[in-house]
Write an enzyme that holds these catalytic residues in place. Structure first.
Site, PDB file in Angstrom:
ATOM      1  N   ASP A 307      -2.900  12.395   3.312  1.00 22.63           N
ATOM      2  CA  ASP A 307      -1.978  11.271   3.222  1.00 22.63           C
ATOM      3  C   ASP A 307      -2.245  10.231   4.307  1.00 22.63           C
ATOM      4  O   ASP A 307      -2.626  10.562   5.435  1.00 22.63           O
ATOM      5  CB  ASP A 307      -0.546  11.795   3.365  1.00 22.63           C
ATOM      6  CG  ASP A 307       0.497  10.715   3.224  1.00 22.63           C
ATOM      7  OD1 ASP A 307       0.572  10.115   2.138  1.00 22.63           O
ATOM      8  OD2 ASP A 307       1.224  10.466   4.196  1.00 22.63           O
ATOM      9  N   GLU A 360      -6.075   9.311   0.675  1.00 22.28           N
ATOM     10  CA  GLU A 360      -5.252   8.163   0.313  1.00 22.28           C
ATOM     11  C   GLU A 360      -5.550   7.091   1.359  1.00 22.28           C
ATOM     12  O   GLU A 360      -4.970   7.087   2.441  1.00 22.28           O
ATOM     13  CB  GLU A 360      -3.764   8.503   0.317  1.00 22.28           C
ATOM     14  CG  GLU A 360      -2.918   7.342  -0.195  1.00 22.28           C
ATOM     15  CD  GLU A 360      -1.553   7.237   0.467  1.00 22.28           C
ATOM     16  OE1 GLU A 360      -0.703   6.515  -0.078  1.00 22.28           O
ATOM     17  OE2 GLU A 360      -1.336   7.845   1.528  1.00 22.28           O
TER      18      GLU A 360
END
Length: 649
Positions: A307, A360
């Protein structure tokens, strides 16, 4: 009997930890139960003292641990056993005593409790067949289609909202749903322990512990085991970019800024009101790499989606002038984070060659998904946030205005081959007032559904792995809320069920036709046929099976040397008017069969199509010596292929 060596932490563990190269802290740090007791080990180099207390003696005693030059405190506690809860009592440099959860704890009690738990980790795995072949299922040339889910809200219907669902009781219903729609993998929003449910797991306190909301570590093992047995891969979201400042967590763990930077210009994250890891510390890198390894090692996870990578790479991320500190060369790049991310990926692929890491990363940072030995960050894949933003912006325009935004679809070709992309329609697009995917679409009800089907057809026909957040398959009208569940009443509702059937067909076609997936990460996987017809908002491209997979082998491709499969022609019409008698050049003569039509009546469409296929004419078009004349349905897409396999020139 537990021997003396098992009661003490090994010198090699301490050396590797201090060097920043330990990959398996979960096997030696934290709590390690043995005969008649358990060994505890925790890093707190600036503490005056560390003791452990727990249910093994009714919380009545503080068992002092022994410090060392490495900063690791350790010791053996008689009577500590599986099922016991415990905490560390850390005395800081100022004499203040704070109760801390175990940073390497394998389990934790459910929030608002803060105790760690000596976990039962005994599970007999039965997923050997999956594990033998799983690398082929997530390779760059494989059809990877990901169903992203938040476990708490996805499974609430199973318990009628009375309680959180357990990991193991969700396994078969989730597998049934995923397989019915043709997805190959599930991706869970972070299931690592987190005190605030509303963070969806992105504010992690237990980097080695699955959240107790859904059960025990063995319940999670049973879930993943069962999903594997059913043929479904498992991807976990993992958050090494920041952590919350809860008193029982990592923040100021030994009374000093240990895991995080002390200077708020480096150690405070303004977006999430959280602390940023100090990647320059060897021990912090050992901790984070070991956390990643734990999920792959202990839980048989098939991939990690990392993330907020952009927030790690840039020192000035979400900061104004004067709110950040340049690196030693005066730049904005976080050199320590770069070292860590490369170390992470080298460790993951070095230990588990059949898994993947996915970033990401929302900027144009170069070579995110290229090997470290050529200067890349070493990820297997990168989320294509640009595709997502551009495509949603385009489709939210009224069709009459789309001619002025034609380039929002064609622009991706500028960079599509620079990374190994995943095309995400994730949870972030259906929260915080953004509405549902269906709700974003303009027009009346019929046009909204047609636009949504067009969106999915565009996603599944472009190079890149696919990802869809739960609810997208149901065409929900309301945005996602973590405290509720999906609107399962839409499952068989008119129009909504058509979207589900379309997704199932798209996934089946994606898996069945090699040209739709083998070139997902290749510059030769797509060729534009018509990209300039802005007036009619028509797009057409060929998906091609790259003739040589050698470049993919180094990144996980098959390199099987097979003959190229038949090309797939995909044509999209982004207006509500059907385009009849539209001529398109094709590379081979003969009949081209219509493999899928997003406007089919079965999907909720109007049924405009080409009666199963069309024959070519010896008329030049789009650089080819053969062409076909087709009807392109309103707000629709068609997929065509030569009836007889073969590739012409």
């Amino acid at each position: 009997m537990t021997n003396d060596a098992e009661r003490h932490l090994g010198e090699l563990d301490l050396f590797l930890f201090g060097e920043g190269t330990h990959r398996y802290l979960h096997r030696s740090f934290g709590v390690q139960p043995g005969d008649g007791g358990a060994r505890f080990a925790v890093w707190a180099p600036n503490a005056r003292g560390v003791a452990v207390t727990g249910t093994f003696d009714g919380w009545e005693h503080h068992h002092d641990l022994t410090g060392s030059d490495s900063g690791v405190w350790s010791g053996w506690v008689d009577g500590a056993s599986i099922g016991d809860r415990y905490l560390y009592r850390v005395t800081g440099t100022d004499g203040r005593v704070v109760e801390k959860s175990d940073p390497v704890g394998a389990a934790a009690e459910e929030a608002p409790g803060i105790s760690s738990i000596i976990a039962d980790l005994d599970h007999t795995w039965a997923d050997g067949e999956w594990m033998e072949a799983r690398g082929e299922r997530i390779a760059l040339d494989a059809p990877v289609s990901i169903y992203e889910a938040h476990l708490g809200s996805w499974g609430r219907h199973l318990t009628e909202g009375r309680r959180f669902p357990r990991y193991d009781e969700m396994a078969d219903p989730l597998a049934d749903h995923v397989l019915a729609h043709g997805f190959t993998h599930v991706e869970f929003l972070p299931i690592m322990e987190h005190p605030f449910y509303g963070s969806w797991g992105y504010q992690t306190t237990g980097f080695f512990a699955p959240t107790a909301r859904y059960g025990s570590p063995t319940d999670l093992m049973a879930m993943i085991d069962r999903l594997h047995q059913r043929g479904v891969g498992v991807i976990l979201d993992w958050v090494p970019s920041h952590f919350p400042t809860d008193d029982h967590g990592l923040y100021e763990f030994d009374g000093t800024h240990l895991f995080e930077h002390a200077d708020p210009r480096q150690g405070y994250h303004p977006d999430w009101n959280s602390a940023i890891f100090n990647y320059s510390r060897n021990e912090v890198r050992s901790f984070l790499v070991s956390s990643a390894m734990c999920w792959l090692d202990r839980y048989h996870v098939d991939a990690l989606r990392v993330d907020a990578v952009a927030s790690m790479l840039y020192l000035d991320y979400s900061r104004q002038e004067g709110e950040w500190i340049p690196n030693e060369f005066g730049g904005r790049e976080n050199l320590d984070a770069i070292v860590f991310l490369r170390q992470l990926n080298e460790a993951v692929y070095g230990e588990f060659g059949d898994v993947a890491t996915m970033a990401e990363e929302s900027t144009s940072w170069p070579m995110v998904s290229r090997p470290t030995y050529v200067g890349g960050l070493g990820f297997g894949n990168k989320w294509d946030m640009g595709w997502m933003h551009d495509t949603l912006a385009y489709l939210q325009e009224d069709p009459i205005n789309r001619r002025w935004h034609h380039g929002e679809i064609t622009f991706r070709s500028v960079y599509a081959a620079t990374e190994h992309f995943v095309l995400p329609l994730s949870h972030d697009e259906v929260v915080h007032g953004k509405g549902s995917l269906l709700g974003k679409m303009p027009g009346d009800e019929w046009q909204q559904f047609a636009n949504l089907r067009l969106l999915y057809a565009m996603q599944w026909s472009q190079p890149g792995k696919k990802l869809l957040f739960m609810g997208g398959e149901l065409a929900t009208r309301s945005e996602w809320g973590h405290d509720s569940t999906l609107d399962w009443g839409l499952h068989d509702a008119e129009m909504h069920s058509g979207v589900r059937r379309l997704l199932a067909e798209l996934n089946a076609l994606y898996a069945r036709e090699p040209a739709l997936h083998r070139g997902d990460s290749s510059s030769e996987g797509m060729r534009w046929v018509e990209g300039g017809d802005a007036e009619r908002s028509v797009y057409a491209w060929l998906r091609l099976d790259p003739p040589d997979h050698d470049d993919d082998v180094a990144q996980g491709g098959s390199g099987d040397g097979a003959e190229p499969a038949r090309p797939i022609l995909v044509v999209h019409n982004a207006t509500p008017e059907p385009q009849h008698n539209y001529r398109i050049g094709v590379p081979t003569s003969g009949r081209w069969e219509e493999l899928l039509n997003s406007d089919a009546v079965d999907f909720g469409g109007s049924g405009v199509g080409n009666h199963g296929g069309v024959a070519t004419h010896p008329v030049d078009a789009h650089g080819f010596h053969h062409s076909i004349v087709v009807s392109i349905p309103p707000l629709g897409s068609i997929f065509l292929a030569p009836a007889v396999a073969g590739v012409g020139s």
